[in-house]
Scaffold this motif. Structure first.
Motif, PDB file in Angstrom:
ATOM      1  N   ASN A 216     -22.275   9.570 -27.701  1.00 60.52           N
ATOM      2  CA  ASN A 216     -21.082   9.675 -28.539  1.00 60.52           C
ATOM      3  C   ASN A 216     -20.276   8.383 -28.548  1.00 60.52           C
ATOM      4  N   LYS A 217     -20.569   7.479 -27.587  1.00 60.66           N
ATOM      5  CA  LYS A 217     -19.886   6.182 -27.531  1.00 60.66           C
ATOM      6  C   LYS A 217     -20.914   5.067 -27.343  1.00 60.66           C
TER       7      LYS A 217
ATOM      8  N   ASP B 171     -18.874  12.047 -21.239  1.00 65.41           N
ATOM      9  CA  ASP B 171     -19.255  11.125 -22.306  1.00 65.41           C
ATOM     10  C   ASP B 171     -20.707  10.685 -22.138  1.00 65.41           C
TER      11      ASP B 171
ATOM     12  N   ASP C 104     -17.000   4.575 -31.254  1.00 62.67           N
ATOM     13  CA  ASP C 104     -17.823   5.683 -31.729  1.00 62.67           C
ATOM     14  C   ASP C 104     -19.255   5.220 -32.000  1.00 62.67           C
ATOM     15  N   SER C 105     -20.222   5.996 -31.525  1.00 56.02           N
ATOM     16  CA  SER C 105     -21.624   5.574 -31.586  1.00 56.02           C
ATOM     17  C   SER C 105     -22.139   5.453 -33.017  1.00 56.02           C
TER      18      SER C 105
END
Length: 244
Positions: free
Chosen positions: A218-219, A57, A233-234
Motif C-alpha cells: 500500500n506504500k 503497512d 501511495d503505491s
C-alpha cells in the motif's frame, strides 16, 4: 490497520569503502597492503534516507539496481549498522534477505530447519511444533534427510521461505524472494504473505516486478542512487515509476 508507528528511519546514510585497485588473490592483497599500495574510495549506498510506516503497512522498495534497496533492508533488519542516522523498530523481525544464508550446507534439510530456527530466535521445541508445516509448505518431504549442498537454488529458497514464515512476525522483510522458483510456488508464497498481512504483519518488500509491488503493497519508497525520490501511495508511485 492500526495507526501505530512500527518502523522509523531517520536520516540514514550508509558508506562503504572500495579498493581503488583490483586484487586477484589474498596473497596479492597482503603484499599490496604491506607496501601501502592499496587506496580506498568512498561509496555512499544510502544518503540521508528518512521515512516511517505504521503497523500493518506493506511497504515496497523500488528502484534500479544499485539504488540502495537491499542495503536499506539490511540496515532495518540490523544486519548493517548505518554510518549516520538511526532506525527504530517496534517489534520482532523475520528477515528473508539472503535465502539460505543461515544454512550449513553439509547438514541435512531437517538439521537446517532447527539450525535456521535457532538463528531466528526459535527454540527446538517451537521448531518441532512447526516442523510438519515447514515440510508440507516447502514440498520437500522426500529430501529432508539430504544434505542441503545437493539442493538446487529453488529448493533452498523453498526451505528458507517455509522456515522464515512460520508463525506471525511483527515485521516480515522480503528481498527478491518471489523471483526464485516456479510460478506456482511463487503464487503460494504470495498467498502466505497476504495471510500474514491479514493477521497484522508489517511487510517490507523488494522486487523487480512492479506488478508484485502494486499487488502486495500500500506504500512505496522509490530509491534513486541512495536517496529517496518519492514516498507515498503505491499505485500512484508505481504508475510514475513505470512511465519513467
Amino acid at each position: 490497520m492500526e495507526n501505530q508507528e512500527i518502523i522509523k528511519v531517520e536520516h540514514v546514510s550508509m558508506r562503504f569503502s572500495l579498493a581503488s585497485e583490483k586484487v586477484t588473490s589474498f596473497k596479492e592483497y597482503v603484499i599490496k597492503t604491506a607496501k601501502k599500495q592499496l587506496s580506498y574510495g568512498e561509496f555512499w549506498a544510502l544518503k540521508d534516507v528518512s521515512f516511517s510506516i505504521n503497523k500493518g503497512d506493506a511497504l515496497g522498495l523500488i528502484g534500479l539496481n544499485g539504488s540502495g534497496k537491499s542495503t536499506m533492508l539490511k540496515v532495518i533488519a540490523g544486519v548493517l549498522k548505518p554510518t549516520k542516522g538511526s532506525v527504530q523498530i517496534g517489534g520482532s523481525v523475520a528477515p528473508l534477505i539472503e535465502l539460505g544464508a543461515g544454512f550449513d550446507y553439509d547438514l541435512t534439510a531437517e538439521e537446517n530447519v532447527y539450525l535456521n530456527g535457532a538463528l531466528l530466535g526459535y527454540s527446538r521445541q517451537e521448531m518441532q511444533k512447526h516442523y510438519e508445516d515447514i515440510v508440507e509448505f516447502s514440498e520437500l518431504k522426500d529430501f529432508m534427510n539430504v544434505p542441503v549442498k545437493n539442493f538446487s537454488s529453488g529448493m533452498i529458497s523453498r526451505l528458507a521461505f517455509s522456515i522464515a514464515t512460520i508463525g506471525i512476525p511483527d515485521i516480515l522483510i522480503v528481498d527478491e524472494v518471489l523471483s526464485v522458483g516456479d510460478f506456482r510456488f511463487q503464487e503460494k508464497c504470495k498467498n502466505r504473505i497476504k495471510h500474514m498481512l491479514d493477521q497484522g504483519t508489517t511487510l517490507l518488500f523488494v522486487s523487480h516486478s512492479i506488478e508484485q509491488v502494486e499487488e502486495l503493497c500500500n506504500k512505496v519508497v522509490w530509491l534513486d542512487k541512495g536517496t529517496v525520490k518519492m514516498f507515498g501511495d503505491s499505485k500512484n508511485i508505481a504508475e510514475i515509476y513505470s512511465a519513467s
